[in-house]
Structures are given as structure tokens and as C-alpha cells.
Scaffold this motif. Structure first.
Motif, PDB file in Angstrom:
ATOM      1  N   HIS A   9       0.951  -1.190  -0.070  1.00 13.30           N
ATOM      2  CA  HIS A   9      -0.205  -0.020   0.038  1.00 13.30           C
ATOM      3  C   HIS A   9       1.120   1.562   0.385  1.00 13.30           C
ATOM      4  O   HIS A   9       1.592   1.387   0.822  1.00 13.30           O
ATOM      5  CB  HIS A   9      -0.929   0.075   1.410  1.00 13.30           C
ATOM      6  CG  HIS A   9      -1.874  -1.492   1.177  1.00 13.30           C
ATOM      7  ND1 HIS A   9      -1.498  -1.862   1.640  1.00 13.30           N
ATOM      8  CD2 HIS A   9      -3.406  -0.983   0.369  1.00 13.30           C
ATOM      9  CE1 HIS A   9      -2.892  -2.723   1.485  1.00 13.30           C
ATOM     10  NE2 HIS A   9      -3.310  -2.513   1.056  1.00 13.30           N
ATOM     11  N   THR A  10       0.221   1.992  -0.819  1.00 18.43           N
ATOM     12  CA  THR A  10       0.983   3.552  -0.676  1.00 18.43           C
ATOM     13  C   THR A  10       0.230   4.872  -0.461  1.00 18.43           C
ATOM     14  O   THR A  10       1.229   5.810   0.155  1.00 18.43           O
ATOM     15  CB  THR A  10       1.743   3.869  -2.471  1.00 18.43           C
ATOM     16  OG1 THR A  10       0.663   3.820  -2.991  1.00 18.43           O
ATOM     17  CG2 THR A  10       2.301   2.293  -2.922  1.00 18.43           C
ATOM     18  N   TRP A  11      -0.632   5.122  -0.321  1.00 17.03           N
ATOM     19  CA  TRP A  11      -2.031   5.697  -0.016  1.00 17.03           C
ATOM     20  C   TRP A  11      -1.455   6.183   1.765  1.00 17.03           C
ATOM     21  O   TRP A  11      -1.252   7.591   2.107  1.00 17.03           O
ATOM     22  CB  TRP A  11      -2.988   5.283  -0.466  1.00 17.03           C
ATOM     23  CG  TRP A  11      -3.901   4.913   0.431  1.00 17.03           C
ATOM     24  CD1 TRP A  11      -3.846   2.996   0.283  1.00 17.03           C
ATOM     25  CD2 TRP A  11      -3.654   4.447   2.085  1.00 17.03           C
ATOM     26  NE1 TRP A  11      -4.212   2.585   1.291  1.00 17.03           N
ATOM     27  CE2 TRP A  11      -4.632   3.414   2.834  1.00 17.03           C
ATOM     28  CE3 TRP A  11      -4.601   5.949   3.440  1.00 17.03           C
ATOM     29  CZ2 TRP A  11      -5.306   2.919   3.986  1.00 17.03           C
ATOM     30  CZ3 TRP A  11      -4.687   5.364   4.479  1.00 17.03           C
ATOM     31  CH2 TRP A  11      -4.803   3.730   5.204  1.00 17.03           C
ATOM     32  N   ASN A  12      -1.473   5.153   2.471  1.00 18.38           N
ATOM     33  CA  ASN A  12      -0.928   5.309   3.406  1.00 18.38           C
ATOM     34  C   ASN A  12       0.698   6.296   3.686  1.00 18.38           C
ATOM     35  O   ASN A  12       0.908   6.963   5.042  1.00 18.38           O
ATOM     36  CB  ASN A  12      -1.113   4.501   4.928  1.00 18.38           C
ATOM     37  CG  ASN A  12      -0.305   3.577   3.816  1.00 18.38           C
ATOM     38  OD1 ASN A  12       0.379   3.248   3.325  1.00 18.38           O
ATOM     39  ND2 ASN A  12       0.855   2.281   5.195  1.00 18.38           N
ATOM     40  N   LEU A  13       1.673   6.225   2.973  1.00 17.49           N
ATOM     41  CA  LEU A  13       2.722   6.591   2.600  1.00 17.49           C
ATOM     42  C   LEU A  13       2.580   7.721   2.522  1.00 17.49           C
ATOM     43  O   LEU A  13       3.732   8.797   3.130  1.00 17.49           O
ATOM     44  CB  LEU A  13       4.295   5.767   2.214  1.00 17.49           C
ATOM     45  CG  LEU A  13       4.076   4.288   2.398  1.00 17.49           C
ATOM     46  CD1 LEU A  13       4.861   3.689   1.749  1.00 17.49           C
ATOM     47  CD2 LEU A  13       4.637   4.368   4.378  1.00 17.49           C
ATOM     48  N   VAL A  14       2.001   8.344   1.225  1.00 13.24           N
ATOM     49  CA  VAL A  14       1.690  10.180   0.657  1.00 13.24           C
ATOM     50  C   VAL A  14       1.144  10.450   2.305  1.00 13.24           C
ATOM     51  O   VAL A  14       1.602  11.566   2.393  1.00 13.24           O
ATOM     52  CB  VAL A  14       1.091   9.339   0.015  1.00 13.24           C
ATOM     53  CG1 VAL A  14       0.806  10.975  -1.212  1.00 13.24           C
ATOM     54  CG2 VAL A  14       1.487   8.607  -1.676  1.00 13.24           C
ATOM     55  N   PHE A  15       0.132   9.685   2.880  1.00 10.66           N
ATOM     56  CA  PHE A  15      -0.787  10.595   3.531  1.00 10.66           C
ATOM     57  C   PHE A  15       0.287  11.261   4.607  1.00 10.66           C
ATOM     58  O   PHE A  15       0.144  12.281   5.426  1.00 10.66           O
ATOM     59  CB  PHE A  15      -2.122  10.274   3.807  1.00 10.66           C
ATOM     60  CG  PHE A  15      -2.424  10.366   5.078  1.00 10.66           C
ATOM     61  CD1 PHE A  15      -3.507  11.605   5.201  1.00 10.66           C
ATOM     62  CD2 PHE A  15      -2.110  10.502   6.871  1.00 10.66           C
ATOM     63  CE1 PHE A  15      -3.937  11.967   5.825  1.00 10.66           C
ATOM     64  CE2 PHE A  15      -2.896  11.281   7.835  1.00 10.66           C
ATOM     65  CZ  PHE A  15      -3.296  12.444   7.463  1.00 10.66           C
ATOM     66  N   ALA A  28      11.918  11.340   3.905  1.00 10.43           N
ATOM     67  CA  ALA A  28      12.485  10.187   2.917  1.00 10.43           C
ATOM     68  C   ALA A  28      11.944   9.070   3.001  1.00 10.43           C
ATOM     69  O   ALA A  28      11.531   8.543   4.104  1.00 10.43           O
ATOM     70  CB  ALA A  28      13.530   9.602   3.118  1.00 10.43           C
ATOM     71  N   ASN A  29      10.760   8.937   1.707  1.00  6.13           N
ATOM     72  CA  ASN A  29       9.649   7.681   1.990  1.00  6.13           C
ATOM     73  C   ASN A  29      10.627   7.065   1.240  1.00  6.13           C
ATOM     74  O   ASN A  29      10.732   7.143  -0.184  1.00  6.13           O
ATOM     75  CB  ASN A  29       8.456   8.467   1.443  1.00  6.13           C
ATOM     76  CG  ASN A  29       7.560   7.415   0.850  1.00  6.13           C
ATOM     77  OD1 ASN A  29       7.419   6.339   1.485  1.00  6.13           O
ATOM     78  ND2 ASN A  29       6.024   8.138   1.249  1.00  6.13           N
TER      79      ASN A  29
END
Length: 133
Positions: A9-15, A28-29
Motif C-alpha cells: 500500500h502507498t496511500w498511507n505512506l503519502v498521507f 525520505a519515503n
């Protein structure tokens, strides 16, 4: 900031990245599914003030336990604040036992099932710093 090795999942990281940046942190993601070795190497290179591990797929406990052991095995990261949050298990229940085990293994805070308000308090209390997520 990082997802766990099995979490795509990426949405959580972007949020979380946007939230931390709005609070003045440089982020830094590392994105989804990073191998533990990549997270450890990046943390050693960057020396962040905060490492955020996020899980959505429900395997945060297993992946997070392995990752914190690898991170805490490095003396260079002994004083680094490391937190984990999100969905820690697939049963959908909050589990105090999992939180205790993750804390005992070396996480400074465990945000079971994504307690965002408490995370914001922790992040706000830190001087804006470089965060690896």
C-alpha cells in the motif's frame, strides 16, 4: 517513512509524508515493500530523528518485529526514535499483547490501528528533523 516488507500500500505512506512535511519535517519515503536491509542501510546513511513504519495489510506485527530487531541491532540507531502504526494484525482487533511485544522489541511507540492524533502529538513534540518513513 517506510511500509513493511510485505505491504504494497502507498496511500498511507503519502498521507503520512504530507502530514510530516506540513509539520516542518523533511521526509525520505522509502515506499512500499522495502526489504529490511534497505530500511536499515537508509537509516544509517541518513541518521534521521524519527523512523516511521506504517502497515495497512495487517502484517505489521510480524514484519515490524523483524524490522525493529534489525534496526536496533545497529548501534548507530540506538538513540533513534522509531515508531510503528496502522493495522498490526489481520483479525481487525486491537491487541495489547502485540503492542507490548513490539515495544519490548524496541519501538518507542506503537500506534495500534493508526491512532493519528497521538502520532501528531509525538511528531509535533520533535524539533523538525529529517524523518525516514
Amino acid at each position: 517513512m517506510t511500509g513493511t516488507s510485505s505491504d504494497s500500500h502507498t496511500w498511507n505512506l503519502v498521507f503520512l509524508q504530507l502530514l510530516l512535511e506540513e509539520m516542518g519535517h523533511t521526509v525520505a519515503n522509502l515506499g512500499p515493500c522495502p526489504p529490511d536491509e534497505l530500511v536499515v542501510e537508509n537509516a544509517i546513511d541518513v541518521q534521521p530523528g524519527l523512523i516511521v513504519v506504517s502497515s495497512v495489510n495487517g502484517h505489521g506485527f510480524n514484519d515490524g518485529l523483524r524490522l525493529i530487531r534489525a534496526l536496533r541491532a545497529r548501534p548507530e540507531l540506538a538513540l533513534t526514535t522509531i515508531v510503528i502504526g496502522g493495522k498490526l494484525s489481520t483479525d481487525g482487533l486491537r491487541n495489547v499483547g502485540l503492542v507490548r511485544q513490539l515495544t519490548a522489541a524496541g519501538y518507542d511507540r506503537v500506534f495500534d490501528d493508526g491512532d493519528l492524533a497521538e502520532f501528531q502529538v509525538l511528531a509535533a513534540a520533535r524539533v523538525p528533523a529529517r524523518a525516514v518513513s
